[in-house]
Design an enzyme around this catalytic site. Structure first.
Site, PDB file in Angstrom:
ATOM      1  N   ASP A   1       0.845  -1.131  -0.194  1.00  0.00           N
ATOM      2  CA  ASP A   1       0.041   0.088   0.099  1.00  0.00           C
ATOM      3  C   ASP A   1       1.009   1.265  -0.029  1.00  0.00           C
ATOM      4  OD1 ASP A   1       0.589   0.946   2.845  1.00  0.00           O
ATOM      5  OD2 ASP A   1      -0.707  -0.658   3.587  1.00  0.00           O
TER       6      ASP A   1
ATOM      7  N   TYR B   1       9.597  -8.209   6.406  1.00  0.00           N
ATOM      8  CA  TYR B   1       9.215  -6.799   6.573  1.00  0.00           C
ATOM      9  C   TYR B   1       9.942  -6.212   7.648  1.00  0.00           C
ATOM     10  CZ  TYR B   1       4.935  -7.493   4.232  1.00  0.00           C
ATOM     11  OH  TYR B   1       3.772  -7.995   3.393  1.00  0.00           O
TER      12      TYR B   1
ATOM     13  N   ASP C   1      -1.611   3.236  11.976  1.00  0.00           N
ATOM     14  CA  ASP C   1      -0.379   3.893  11.363  1.00  0.00           C
ATOM     15  C   ASP C   1      -0.524   5.353  11.734  1.00  0.00           C
ATOM     16  OD1 ASP C   1      -2.238   4.869   9.407  1.00  0.00           O
ATOM     17  OD2 ASP C   1      -1.189   3.469   8.013  1.00  0.00           O
TER      18      ASP C   1
ATOM     19  N   ARG D   1       0.255  -4.301  10.675  1.00  0.00           N
ATOM     20  CA  ARG D   1       0.019  -3.040  11.582  1.00  0.00           C
ATOM     21  C   ARG D   1      -0.812  -3.758  12.758  1.00  0.00           C
ATOM     22  NH1 ARG D   1      -0.291  -1.129   6.425  1.00  0.00           N
ATOM     23  NH2 ARG D   1       0.382   1.004   6.232  1.00  0.00           N
TER      24      ARG D   1
END
Length: 307
Positions: A47, A75, A89, A181
């Protein structure tokens, strides 16, 4: 009316380092135009608020995306402690702030140990999953919350890379479908103060790692094109089978190549008895993917035209 030019028929994969602010499709289209490629796709969305590895596939390489749906991802994520937002976020609206307790590496390691291995994870509302035909993030922006089913995720690695009074940075290697997230939010809740993602970067996908293979930013590709044109750009394109290293390789004898290319099963000594595998001609030309039938013959499952 003049016929619209389609671009070049090129095949292979470029390991693109997507910047912040671009959607995966926007990044894909910019790379496709730079290479003047007739056909392009990517192997896993990233994203706009995340950066990092976005493999861009050209031509026949677009046909392998389905084979990478189950690929693991890696990640590097930085979480900010003491805050919760509606999106998980820093771009979201703050819904709570709490005091951050004193943490050291040992205390953090104790928390992280709870999330390694197989866990159940509830997808966040700010995700691309659909509910009754609508994306969850669209419902979230309307202020709606719907029930989401938990999914099983394998977190193969969660390593603490740095820790300050207000932030922590992790390296996370996970199975498909993981929401980083949500992981950061859950870690924040386990600590007792909440947390949100401050920075998210994908550094690995399937067989590729930014630590091991060269990746290219948009400015890198533009510089290569300015210096040597399309011919120079083509040198950074990886072959299609570079994406399929997780599958065993089988080399056919010369007599088996033509039948396989015409879709006919053949007997292949020592072929794997389960799962798909890569098929090669005797000259190491990649032909496609095969699978052994119940009668022991190898059948082509996904073939690629001669490149």
């Amino acid at each position: 009316m003049a016929r619209k030019r389609r671009g070049r028929e090129i095949n292979g994969i470029v390991l693109f380092d997507k910047p912040l602010g671009l959607s995966s499709n926007q990044a894909l289209q910019r790379v496709r135009r730079l290479f003047d490629a007739a056909k392009a796709g990517h192997t896993g969305s990233l994203d706009p608020a995340a950066s990092g590895l976005l493999p861009v596939c050209f031509g026949q390489a677009t046909r392998i995306s389905g084979l990478l749906l189950d690929a693991d991802k890696t990640y590097r994520v930085t979480g900010r402690l003491g805050t919760r937002t509606d999106s998980g976020d820093l771009d979201g609206e703050v819904i709570e702030t709490r005091e951050v307790p004193r943490l050291d590496a040992a205390a953090m390691e104790s928390v992280l140990s709870r999330f390694r291995g197989r866990v159940e994870q509830v997808p966040p509302m700010y995700s691309a999953l659909k509910h009754e035909g609508k994306r969850l993030y669209e419902l979230a922006r309307e202020g709606r919350t719907v029930e989401r089913k938990a999914r099983t995720i394998d977190f193969h690695e969660i390593t603490l890379e740095s820790l300050t009074a207000t932030e922590f940075t992790l390296r996370v290697h996970s199975s498909k479908g993981a929401y980083i997230r949500t992981l950061v939010e859950d870690i924040g809740e386990a600590i007792g103060c909440g947390a949100v993602v401050a920075e998210l970067r994908r550094i690995g996908l399937g067989p590729w790692s930014m630590d091991e293979q060269p990746t290219y930013r948009l400015e890198d590709l533009e510089a290569i094109a300015a210096e040597g044109g399309l011919e120079s750009l083509d040198r950074v394109i990886l072959p299609i089978d570079s994406a399929l290293g997780a599958y065993p390789a089988v080399v056919l004898d010369a007599a088996s190549v033509t039948p396989i290319r015409h879709g006919h099963p053949v007997f292949v000594p020592n072929a794997p008895q389960t799962g798909w595998f890569r098929l090669y001609a005797p000259d190491d030309l990649f032909l496609g993917m095969g699978e052994v039938l119940d009668d022991g013959r190898t059948a082509p499952r996904r073939l690629f035209a001669a490149l």
